[in-house]
Every structure is written in C-alpha cells, then in structure tokens.
Motif scaffolding. Sequence first.
Motif, PDB file in Angstrom:
ATOM      1  N   THR A 190     -23.766 -22.192  87.602  1.00  0.00           N
ATOM      2  CA  THR A 190     -22.600 -21.588  88.228  1.00  0.00           C
ATOM      3  C   THR A 190     -21.900 -20.673  87.238  1.00  0.00           C
ATOM      4  OG1 THR A 190     -22.267 -23.521  89.631  1.00  0.00           O
ATOM      5  CG2 THR A 190     -20.407 -22.007  89.388  1.00  0.00           C
ATOM      6  N   GLN A 191     -21.703 -19.442  87.656  1.00  0.00           N
ATOM      7  CA  GLN A 191     -20.874 -18.516  86.900  1.00  0.00           C
ATOM      8  C   GLN A 191     -19.641 -18.259  87.759  1.00  0.00           C
ATOM      9  OE1 GLN A 191     -24.738 -16.049  85.756  1.00  0.00           O
ATOM     10  NE2 GLN A 191     -22.946 -15.274  84.639  1.00  0.00           N
ATOM     11  N   PRO A 192     -18.499 -18.842  87.403  1.00  0.00           N
ATOM     12  CA  PRO A 192     -17.350 -18.828  88.305  1.00  0.00           C
ATOM     13  C   PRO A 192     -16.723 -17.444  88.513  1.00  0.00           C
ATOM     14  CG  PRO A 192     -17.128 -20.521  86.609  1.00  0.00           C
ATOM     15  CD  PRO A 192     -18.259 -19.650  86.202  1.00  0.00           C
ATOM     16  N   ASP A 193     -16.914 -16.562  87.545  1.00  0.00           N
ATOM     17  CA  ASP A 193     -16.281 -15.244  87.604  1.00  0.00           C
ATOM     18  C   ASP A 193     -17.289 -14.201  88.057  1.00  0.00           C
ATOM     19  OD1 ASP A 193     -14.974 -16.429  84.604  1.00  0.00           O
ATOM     20  OD2 ASP A 193     -13.797 -16.221  86.452  1.00  0.00           O
ATOM     21  N   ILE A 194     -17.004 -13.560  89.184  1.00  0.00           N
ATOM     22  CA  ILE A 194     -17.904 -12.526  89.689  1.00  0.00           C
ATOM     23  C   ILE A 194     -17.735 -11.242  88.893  1.00  0.00           C
ATOM     24  CG2 ILE A 194     -18.463 -11.102  91.691  1.00  0.00           C
ATOM     25  CD1 ILE A 194     -17.566 -13.454  93.444  1.00  0.00           C
ATOM     26  N   HIS A 195     -16.464 -10.928  88.595  1.00  0.00           N
ATOM     27  CA  HIS A 195     -16.171  -9.665  87.923  1.00  0.00           C
ATOM     28  C   HIS A 195     -15.020  -9.880  86.946  1.00  0.00           C
ATOM     29  CE1 HIS A 195     -15.269  -5.042  88.416  1.00  0.00           C
ATOM     30  NE2 HIS A 195     -15.739  -5.356  87.237  1.00  0.00           N
TER      31      HIS A 195
ATOM     32  N   ILE B 298     -33.676 -20.876  86.202  1.00  0.00           N
ATOM     33  CA  ILE B 298     -32.739 -20.844  87.317  1.00  0.00           C
ATOM     34  C   ILE B 298     -31.531 -20.051  86.850  1.00  0.00           C
ATOM     35  CG2 ILE B 298     -31.281 -22.213  88.832  1.00  0.00           C
ATOM     36  CD1 ILE B 298     -33.335 -24.486  88.423  1.00  0.00           C
ATOM     37  N   PHE B 299     -31.259 -18.979  87.557  1.00  0.00           N
ATOM     38  CA  PHE B 299     -30.191 -18.066  87.155  1.00  0.00           C
ATOM     39  C   PHE B 299     -28.905 -18.333  87.927  1.00  0.00           C
ATOM     40  CE2 PHE B 299     -32.053 -14.896  84.364  1.00  0.00           C
ATOM     41  CZ  PHE B 299     -33.411 -15.070  84.570  1.00  0.00           C
ATOM     42  N   GLY B 300     -27.774 -18.076  87.258  1.00  0.00           N
ATOM     43  CA  GLY B 300     -26.519 -17.972  87.961  1.00  0.00           C
ATOM     44  C   GLY B 300     -26.470 -16.646  88.700  1.00  0.00           C
ATOM     45  N   LYS B 301     -25.392 -16.434  89.454  1.00  0.00           N
ATOM     46  CA  LYS B 301     -25.304 -15.232  90.273  1.00  0.00           C
ATOM     47  C   LYS B 301     -24.798 -14.030  89.508  1.00  0.00           C
ATOM     48  CE  LYS B 301     -24.995 -17.801  94.553  1.00  0.00           C
ATOM     49  NZ  LYS B 301     -24.256 -18.076  95.811  1.00  0.00           N
ATOM     50  N   GLY B 302     -24.421 -14.244  88.261  1.00  0.00           N
ATOM     51  CA  GLY B 302     -24.058 -13.125  87.425  1.00  0.00           C
ATOM     52  C   GLY B 302     -22.560 -12.854  87.372  1.00  0.00           C
ATOM     53  N   THR B 303     -22.132 -12.299  86.237  1.00  0.00           N
ATOM     54  CA  THR B 303     -20.757 -11.818  86.064  1.00  0.00           C
ATOM     55  C   THR B 303     -20.833 -10.367  85.624  1.00  0.00           C
ATOM     56  OG1 THR B 303     -19.902 -13.976  85.413  1.00  0.00           O
ATOM     57  CG2 THR B 303     -18.605 -12.052  84.774  1.00  0.00           C
ATOM     58  N   THR B 304     -20.148  -9.503  86.357  1.00  0.00           N
ATOM     59  CA  THR B 304     -20.094  -8.091  85.995  1.00  0.00           C
ATOM     60  C   THR B 304     -18.914  -7.859  85.068  1.00  0.00           C
ATOM     61  OG1 THR B 304     -21.075  -7.423  88.094  1.00  0.00           O
ATOM     62  CG2 THR B 304     -19.880  -5.746  86.855  1.00  0.00           C
TER      63      THR B 304
ATOM     64  N   PRO C  78     -27.271  -8.249  95.262  1.00  0.00           N
ATOM     65  CA  PRO C  78     -25.854  -8.373  94.866  1.00  0.00           C
ATOM     66  C   PRO C  78     -25.258  -9.688  95.349  1.00  0.00           C
ATOM     67  CG  PRO C  78     -26.306  -6.189  95.736  1.00  0.00           C
ATOM     68  CD  PRO C  78     -27.537  -7.004  95.982  1.00  0.00           C
ATOM     69  N   GLY C  79     -24.588 -10.374  94.433  1.00  0.00           N
ATOM     70  CA  GLY C  79     -23.925 -11.619  94.788  1.00  0.00           C
ATOM     71  C   GLY C  79     -24.838 -12.825  94.856  1.00  0.00           C
ATOM     72  N   LEU C  80     -26.133 -12.604  94.754  1.00  0.00           N
ATOM     73  CA  LEU C  80     -27.088 -13.721  94.827  1.00  0.00           C
ATOM     74  C   LEU C  80     -27.815 -13.948  93.506  1.00  0.00           C
ATOM     75  CD1 LEU C  80     -28.674 -13.154  98.349  1.00  0.00           C
ATOM     76  CD2 LEU C  80     -26.817 -14.706  97.716  1.00  0.00           C
ATOM     77  N   GLY C  81     -27.670 -13.043  92.559  1.00  0.00           N
ATOM     78  CA  GLY C  81     -28.352 -13.201  91.286  1.00  0.00           C
ATOM     79  C   GLY C  81     -29.849 -12.981  91.429  1.00  0.00           C
TER      80      GLY C  81
END
Lengths: 115, 113
Positions: free
Chosen positions: A5-10, A104-110, B39-42
């Motif tokens: 889980t990466q809580p911060d999207i941006h 397994i990747f988190g959804k990423g933080t921009t 986007p939004g799904l990693g």
Amino acid sequence: AQSVTQPDIHITVSEGASLELRCNYSYGATPYLFWYVQSPGQGLQLLLKYFSGDTLVQGIKGFEAEFKRSQSSFNLRKPSVHWSDAAEYFCAVGAYGQAGTALIFGKGTTLSVSS
Amino acid sequence: DVKVTQSSRYLVKRTGEKVFLECVQDMDHENMFWYRQDPGLGLRLIYFSYDVKMKEKGDIPEGYSVSREKKERFSLILESASTNQTSMYLCASSPPGLVETQYFGPGTRLLVL
C-alpha cells in the motif's frame, strides 16, 4: 495475501525540501522490499532494496529507506529534493506465489517538485 | 549495463487483431516478466517465465498468452485485441531469486481502437 500500500497518490514538494514517501506491506515471512522510480516515458529503475541486515538502506540518487518491521513499513526518504526527482515511485515486495518469484507492486506515488 | 529492449514504443491496433509484443534482454537472465501498467492501478503481473518454454500465470492472464522459445526473448501475445487491453506494457528480466533486481524495458504503449 501479500500486498503493498502506498497511501499517497500524489505529493508535491518544493525543490530543496525533504521528502518522505510512505509504503506499507503485508507479507507473512521476511519481506524483500524494493523501491523503483519511473521517469516520464521511461521504464522502471531500481532505487534501492532491502532483504536483510541494516534496516536503513542507501540507494542511488541520494535516496534512502528504512525498514520497520513493527510498523510493516518501508518509507523512502531524501533530504533535499531536486527538480529531476519528479517521477512516479513504486514500492514492491518480492513474494513467492502463483507466479513463482515475482514482485507485488504498490499503485505508485507521483512526485511533483515545485520551484 | 543490463539492457531490456521492447520492439515498439507505441502501437495502434484494431479490435480483434492479433498483437505481438516482443522483449529481448542481453544479460542471460533466467526470469522474464510481462506487466501491465494502468493509471491508479500500478503494475500488474500478466505472465512470468523462469526458463525457456516455461511460463506461469500472473494476476491478470486472461486474454493474453506468452512464448519463450529462446532465453533472451519473451513475447506477449494478445490473441484478439480488445479496447480494454489499451495500456502500457512493461517487460522485465532478472536472475532467479526474490532478492534480485528486475530490469525493465522502456515500455510499449498500446492503443486498441
């Protein structure tokens, strides 16, 4: 099931300011943890990884991350952000699963950097 | 330096077409991977191969197949492309083992019309 889980999207940070990107994982055994960065239009590049030993890990480009087992966290830090750090950052855990050994990747933080 | 190359940076295909995405690595790595990035799904794992002619399904294999006839090359096949397969596709390779770094190609951005 394993998850990241990466809580911060941006996040937006001023150039020269410090940075912390959060990552929480769920994994039953000793986790193997990674941070990757993706610059616009590029593939992913490894910043650092942890699999044992010292819980503070140094990486490339001045980044570091600290593994905290009690908090199931692996947060990425940099003391002074540069404009070139603007990118998408992915936390990942290495896991045995249906697909053998995989990430397994988190959804990423921009990360955006303001001047 | 490890190099992972993908045959195309951008592709535009029509619904129902058969699509081949090619990936080549030059480091004699045993493991190769195909991910899809939205986007939004990693990144989500489509398929994984740990040796020539060996493959494992990842989290989202439906609508995809793969081929690994040579160690350095791993192909992703969309048997009949659909609009919901419009995405960025990333290939990666690594030595075997959980602690090993995965090396990524630049990605192929696929648009299915």
